[in-house]
Design a protein around this motif. Structure first.
Motif, short mmCIF file in Angstrom:
data_model
loop_
_atom_site.label_atom_id
_atom_site.label_comp_id
_atom_site.label_asym_id
_atom_site.label_seq_id
_atom_site.Cartn_x
_atom_site.Cartn_y
_atom_site.Cartn_z
N LYS A 227 3.97 5.72 0.34
CA LYS A 227 4.42 4.37 0.70
C LYS A 227 5.09 4.37 2.06
O LYS A 227 4.91 3.44 2.85
CB LYS A 227 5.41 3.87 -0.37
CG LYS A 227 4.78 3.57 -1.71
CD LYS A 227 5.84 3.12 -2.70
CE LYS A 227 5.21 2.86 -4.08
NZ LYS A 227 6.24 2.45 -5.07
N GLN A 229 4.43 6.32 4.55
CA GLN A 229 3.41 6.42 5.58
C GLN A 229 2.72 5.10 5.84
O GLN A 229 2.37 4.77 6.98
CB GLN A 229 2.37 7.48 5.16
CG GLN A 229 2.89 8.91 5.24
CD GLN A 229 1.85 9.93 4.84
OE1 GLN A 229 0.74 9.57 4.42
NE2 GLN A 229 2.19 11.22 4.95
N LEU A 230 2.51 4.31 4.78
CA LEU A 230 1.90 2.99 4.97
C LEU A 230 2.81 2.05 5.76
O LEU A 230 2.33 1.26 6.58
CB LEU A 230 1.58 2.37 3.60
CG LEU A 230 0.46 3.08 2.80
CD1 LEU A 230 0.33 2.44 1.41
CD2 LEU A 230 -0.87 3.02 3.55
N LYS A 231 4.13 2.16 5.54
CA LYS A 231 5.06 1.31 6.29
C LYS A 231 5.09 1.69 7.77
O LYS A 231 5.19 0.84 8.64
CB LYS A 231 6.46 1.46 5.70
CG LYS A 231 6.61 0.81 4.33
CD LYS A 231 8.03 0.97 3.81
CE LYS A 231 8.18 0.33 2.44
NZ LYS A 231 9.59 0.48 1.92
#
Length: 232
Positions: A227, A229-231
């Motif tokens: 999560k 890394q997605l942000k």
């Protein structure tokens, strides 16, 4: 060929003999050469060296080669009296570190200043093999807790089953020492041996592997990292 042979040193002749095998001197014509035992750097023997002729039956090969005169010097024997030239202190002087027996300093020592191998930057894998140290939980210790309970290192320490963890060691590992009789345990640790994991699961228990840095189940830690890394 006459000029070539006269210019070749014996080191070059050795290479030639290794490459082409034995060579007859008769085929190379008569050549002016010095005696193999003669010190060619001695000015008294230079004239005799120039006049020397190689015999007709001489065969040039690896087995007939000798070192160039003057290239191999007998080592100097020291400490055999002052008349020999290197007696008494053996050429090392009177006193001091360099006059002592053995190596005066260790390799790389530069008199106390920062040595070269510490001044230059380091790249690549410099840390080497690092052993991972665990606090160990034996399987037989789990027999002292009630069935269907959640077990971790802190819980065992509160019950007095295990001692305080060593300073700096924050991860635990369950070993397969002994036999497990308690059923339905949920064991939380950072690592399990194959025998310990099999024994816990055969008794209806569950092995929860924790993250070595966050100390939460490894699945939750990986999900949080994904999560993040997605942000980003």
């Amino acid at each position: 060929m006459h000029s070539i042979v006269t210019l070749l040193s014996f080191s070059a002749v050795a290479t030639f003999a290794n490459a082409f095998g034995t060579v007859s001197v008769g085929a190379l014509r008569k050549t002016q050469m010095g005696d193999l035992n003669m010190k060619i750097f001695d000015w008294k023997n230079r004239e005799a060296f120039k006049k020397y002729e190689i015999p007709e039956d001489y065969v040039l090969s690896v087995s007939t080669l000798k070192p160039i005169p003057g290239s191999r010097k007998k080592f100097l024997r020291v400490g055999r009296g002052i008349s020999a030239g290197q007696g008494a202190s053996c050429g090392r002087g009177m006193r001091g570190q360099n006059s002592r027996s053995g190596s005066p300093t260790r390799p790389g020592f530069e008199g106390g200043q920062m040595p070269l191998y510490r001044r230059i930057p380091k790249y690549g894998l410099q840390k080497g093999l690092v052993k991972t140290k665990y606090e160990l939980i034996k399987l037989e210790m789990l027999n002292k807790v009630p069935e269907n309970s959640v077990v971790d290192y802190a819980m065992l320490f509160e019950k007095g089953i295990i001692t305080k963890a060593n300073k700096g060691t924050k991860i635990q590992k369950v070993l397969g020492d002994g036999e497990l009789s308690v059923k339905g345990l949920t064991v939380r640790a950072h690592a399990f041996t194959a025998s310990a994991k099999t024994a816990i699961e055969n008794n209806g228990g569950t092995c929860v592997i924790l993250s070595p840095t966050r100390h939460i189940p490894i699945e939750e830690a990986e999900a949080d990292a994904a999560k993040q890394q997605l942000k980003d």
